[in-house]
Scaffold this motif. Structure first.
Motif, PDB file in Angstrom:
ATOM      1  N   ALA A  14      16.010  -4.851  13.238  1.00  0.00           N
ATOM      2  CA  ALA A  14      14.684  -5.039  12.646  1.00  0.00           C
ATOM      3  C   ALA A  14      13.849  -6.049  13.421  1.00  0.00           C
ATOM      4  N   LYS A  15      14.468  -7.121  13.868  1.00  0.00           N
ATOM      5  CA  LYS A  15      13.723  -8.144  14.619  1.00  0.00           C
ATOM      6  C   LYS A  15      13.222  -7.595  15.956  1.00  0.00           C
ATOM      7  N   GLU A  16      14.039  -6.787  16.608  1.00  0.00           N
ATOM      8  CA  GLU A  16      13.606  -6.174  17.863  1.00  0.00           C
ATOM      9  C   GLU A  16      12.458  -5.195  17.606  1.00  0.00           C
ATOM     10  N   TYR A  17      12.580  -4.455  16.522  1.00  0.00           N
ATOM     11  CA  TYR A  17      11.535  -3.500  16.148  1.00  0.00           C
ATOM     12  C   TYR A  17      10.224  -4.218  15.837  1.00  0.00           C
ATOM     13  N   GLN A  18      10.314  -5.329  15.099  1.00  0.00           N
ATOM     14  CA  GLN A  18       9.107  -6.063  14.722  1.00  0.00           C
ATOM     15  C   GLN A  18       8.414  -6.676  15.926  1.00  0.00           C
ATOM     16  N   ALA A  45     -16.387   4.966  14.589  1.00  0.00           N
ATOM     17  CA  ALA A  45     -15.460   5.943  14.008  1.00  0.00           C
ATOM     18  C   ALA A  45     -14.018   5.704  14.452  1.00  0.00           C
ATOM     19  N   PHE A  46     -13.819   4.716  15.339  1.00  0.00           N
ATOM     20  CA  PHE A  46     -12.460   4.447  15.833  1.00  0.00           C
ATOM     21  C   PHE A  46     -11.537   4.035  14.695  1.00  0.00           C
ATOM     22  N   LYS A  47     -10.362   4.610  14.657  1.00  0.00           N
ATOM     23  CA  LYS A  47      -9.369   4.291  13.628  1.00  0.00           C
ATOM     24  C   LYS A  47      -8.080   3.846  14.300  1.00  0.00           C
ATOM     25  N   LYS A  48      -7.633   2.663  13.950  1.00  0.00           N
ATOM     26  CA  LYS A  48      -6.406   2.129  14.549  1.00  0.00           C
ATOM     27  C   LYS A  48      -5.197   2.964  14.150  1.00  0.00           C
ATOM     28  N   GLU A  49      -4.294   3.147  15.101  1.00  0.00           N
ATOM     29  CA  GLU A  49      -3.024   3.796  14.789  1.00  0.00           C
ATOM     30  C   GLU A  49      -2.136   2.784  14.081  1.00  0.00           C
ATOM     31  N   ARG A  50      -1.191   3.276  13.329  1.00  0.00           N
ATOM     32  CA  ARG A  50      -0.339   2.407  12.516  1.00  0.00           C
ATOM     33  C   ARG A  50       1.127   2.582  12.894  1.00  0.00           C
ATOM     34  N   MET A  51       1.816   1.480  13.039  1.00  0.00           N
ATOM     35  CA  MET A  51       3.261   1.487  13.258  1.00  0.00           C
ATOM     36  C   MET A  51       3.888   0.850  12.027  1.00  0.00           C
ATOM     37  N   GLU A  52       4.697   1.601  11.314  1.00  0.00           N
ATOM     38  CA  GLU A  52       5.261   1.121  10.065  1.00  0.00           C
ATOM     39  C   GLU A  52       6.207  -0.063  10.292  1.00  0.00           C
ATOM     40  N   PRO A  53       6.302  -0.985   9.338  1.00  0.00           N
ATOM     41  CA  PRO A  53       7.280  -2.063   9.464  1.00  0.00           C
ATOM     42  C   PRO A  53       8.690  -1.517   9.292  1.00  0.00           C
ATOM     43  N   HIS A  54       9.672  -2.282   9.700  1.00  0.00           N
ATOM     44  CA  HIS A  54      11.066  -1.879   9.522  1.00  0.00           C
ATOM     45  C   HIS A  54      11.457  -2.101   8.063  1.00  0.00           C
ATOM     46  N   ASP A  99       0.854  -1.183   0.000  1.00  0.00           N
ATOM     47  CA  ASP A  99       0.000   0.000   0.000  1.00  0.00           C
ATOM     48  C   ASP A  99       0.897   1.242   0.000  1.00  0.00           C
ATOM     49  N   GLU A 100       0.278   2.402  -0.083  1.00  0.00           N
ATOM     50  CA  GLU A 100       1.049   3.639  -0.253  1.00  0.00           C
ATOM     51  C   GLU A 100       2.001   3.901   0.909  1.00  0.00           C
ATOM     52  N   ASP A 101       1.550   3.627   2.131  1.00  0.00           N
ATOM     53  CA  ASP A 101       2.412   3.853   3.299  1.00  0.00           C
ATOM     54  C   ASP A 101       3.633   2.946   3.258  1.00  0.00           C
ATOM     55  N   ASP A 102       3.424   1.678   2.901  1.00  0.00           N
ATOM     56  CA  ASP A 102       4.540   0.736   2.850  1.00  0.00           C
ATOM     57  C   ASP A 102       5.491   1.061   1.695  1.00  0.00           C
ATOM     58  N   GLN A 103       4.947   1.537   0.599  1.00  0.00           N
ATOM     59  CA  GLN A 103       5.803   1.976  -0.508  1.00  0.00           C
ATOM     60  C   GLN A 103       6.732   3.093  -0.041  1.00  0.00           C
ATOM     61  N   LYS A 104       6.155   4.033   0.684  1.00  0.00           N
ATOM     62  CA  LYS A 104       6.940   5.165   1.192  1.00  0.00           C
ATOM     63  C   LYS A 104       8.029   4.679   2.150  1.00  0.00           C
ATOM     64  N   THR A 105       7.670   3.764   3.039  1.00  0.00           N
ATOM     65  CA  THR A 105       8.647   3.225   3.989  1.00  0.00           C
ATOM     66  C   THR A 105       9.798   2.533   3.270  1.00  0.00           C
ATOM     67  N   PHE A 106       9.465   1.760   2.234  1.00  0.00           N
ATOM     68  CA  PHE A 106      10.494   1.027   1.504  1.00  0.00           C
ATOM     69  C   PHE A 106      11.449   1.979   0.794  1.00  0.00           C
ATOM     70  N   HIS A 107      10.907   2.960   0.099  1.00  0.00           N
ATOM     71  CA  HIS A 107      11.767   3.903  -0.627  1.00  0.00           C
ATOM     72  C   HIS A 107      12.657   4.696   0.325  1.00  0.00           C
ATOM     73  N   GLU A 108      12.100   5.104   1.442  1.00  0.00           N
ATOM     74  CA  GLU A 108      12.911   5.812   2.437  1.00  0.00           C
ATOM     75  C   GLU A 108      13.972   4.891   3.021  1.00  0.00           C
ATOM     76  N   GLY A 109      13.662   3.596   3.074  1.00  0.00           N
ATOM     77  CA  GLY A 109      14.600   2.619   3.617  1.00  0.00           C
ATOM     78  C   GLY A 109      15.869   2.489   2.800  1.00  0.00           C
ATOM     79  N   ILE A 110      15.775   2.693   1.496  1.00  0.00           N
ATOM     80  CA  ILE A 110      16.974   2.636   0.651  1.00  0.00           C
ATOM     81  C   ILE A 110      17.982   3.684   1.119  1.00  0.00           C
ATOM     82  N   ALA A 111      17.495   4.901   1.345  1.00  0.00           N
ATOM     83  CA  ALA A 111      18.371   5.975   1.815  1.00  0.00           C
ATOM     84  C   ALA A 111      18.861   5.700   3.235  1.00  0.00           C
ATOM     85  N   LYS A 112      17.977   5.166   4.086  1.00  0.00           N
ATOM     86  CA  LYS A 112      18.359   4.894   5.477  1.00  0.00           C
ATOM     87  C   LYS A 112      19.445   3.823   5.553  1.00  0.00           C
TER      88      LYS A 112
END
Length: 211
Positions: free
Chosen positions: A126-130, A154-163, A81-94
């Motif tokens: 990453a394993k500790e983060y997961q 109307a409750f919306k779950k908060e999201r924690m991005e994967p490593h 999804d869009e959030d995970d795409q963003k995380t992955f692309h940022e991960g290359i730089a990280k």
């Protein structure tokens, strides 16, 4: 190797279910690209080297030989999804920044030994983060059930991005064992399965079956 067996292997190796796994299992595809940065040729080459460090060439082909960078591009574009795409692309730089911090050089200029040391460190991180993410997601699921019981729709779950490294490692394993070199040279391969034989001889250390 069947897809569900592969998913179990990935979860065991990374401490997380395959990100985008539902899309992978159903063969679904995102429509137009959801957004975020597009992959460049440099990104593909970078991911080839990340994959090769995770699964290097030995007596069997390495991940680079499977064109793992191109596979990652397809999976990120089609199954994330869009959030995970963003995380992955940022991960290359990280990942590159982490290499600079550890070895004072970019990942592409680092030696194989430096790359391995870096990715081993990121794997532990990453394993500790997961683990923390798993606890967070569980708490959010319980909170969602509680709110629905109260009638709060109307409750919306908060999201924690994967490593980001979890993503890269998962896609390397997925791409490798579903590729022709991985399936035919790293696994035992039977192009046309024959009859069922429940007493087929097996020696300790034999490769797993590709199909």
């Amino acid at each position: 190797m069947e897809r569900r067996e592969l998913l179990k292997l990935i979860a065991l190796a990374t401490g997380s279910a395959l990100i985008g796994g539902e899309m992978f299992l159903t063969g679904c595809k995102n429509g137009p690209k959801l957004g975020g940065a597009a992959f460049t040729e440099s990104d593909i080459a970078f991911l080839d080297e990340v994959g090769e460090t995770i699964l290097p060439k030995t007596q069997t082909p390495g991940a680079r030989e499977t064109e793992i960078g191109k596979f990652m591009k397809v999976m990120v574009d089609d199954c994330y999804d869009e959030d995970d795409q963003k995380t992955f692309h940022e991960g290359i730089a990280k990942l590159d920044e982490a290499c600079e911090a550890m070895h004072k050089t970019s990942f592409m200029k680092a030696t194989p030994e430096q790359r391995l040391q870096l990715l081993q460190s990121l794997d532990t991180e990453a394993k500790e983060y997961q683990k923390k993410k798993g606890e967070f997601d569980k708490a959010q699921n319980e909170k969602e059930k509680e709110e629905k019981t109260k009638g709060n729709t109307a409750f919306k779950k908060e999201r924690m991005e994967p490593h980001y490294f979890t993503m890269m490692k998962q896609l390397t394993i997925t791409g490798y064992f579903t590729s022709k070199p991985g399936a035919t040279k790293a696994l035992r391969y039977m192009p046309v399965p024959g009859k069922y034989d429940g007493n087929f001889p097996y020696k300790k250390g034999d490769k797993a079956w590709a199909s």
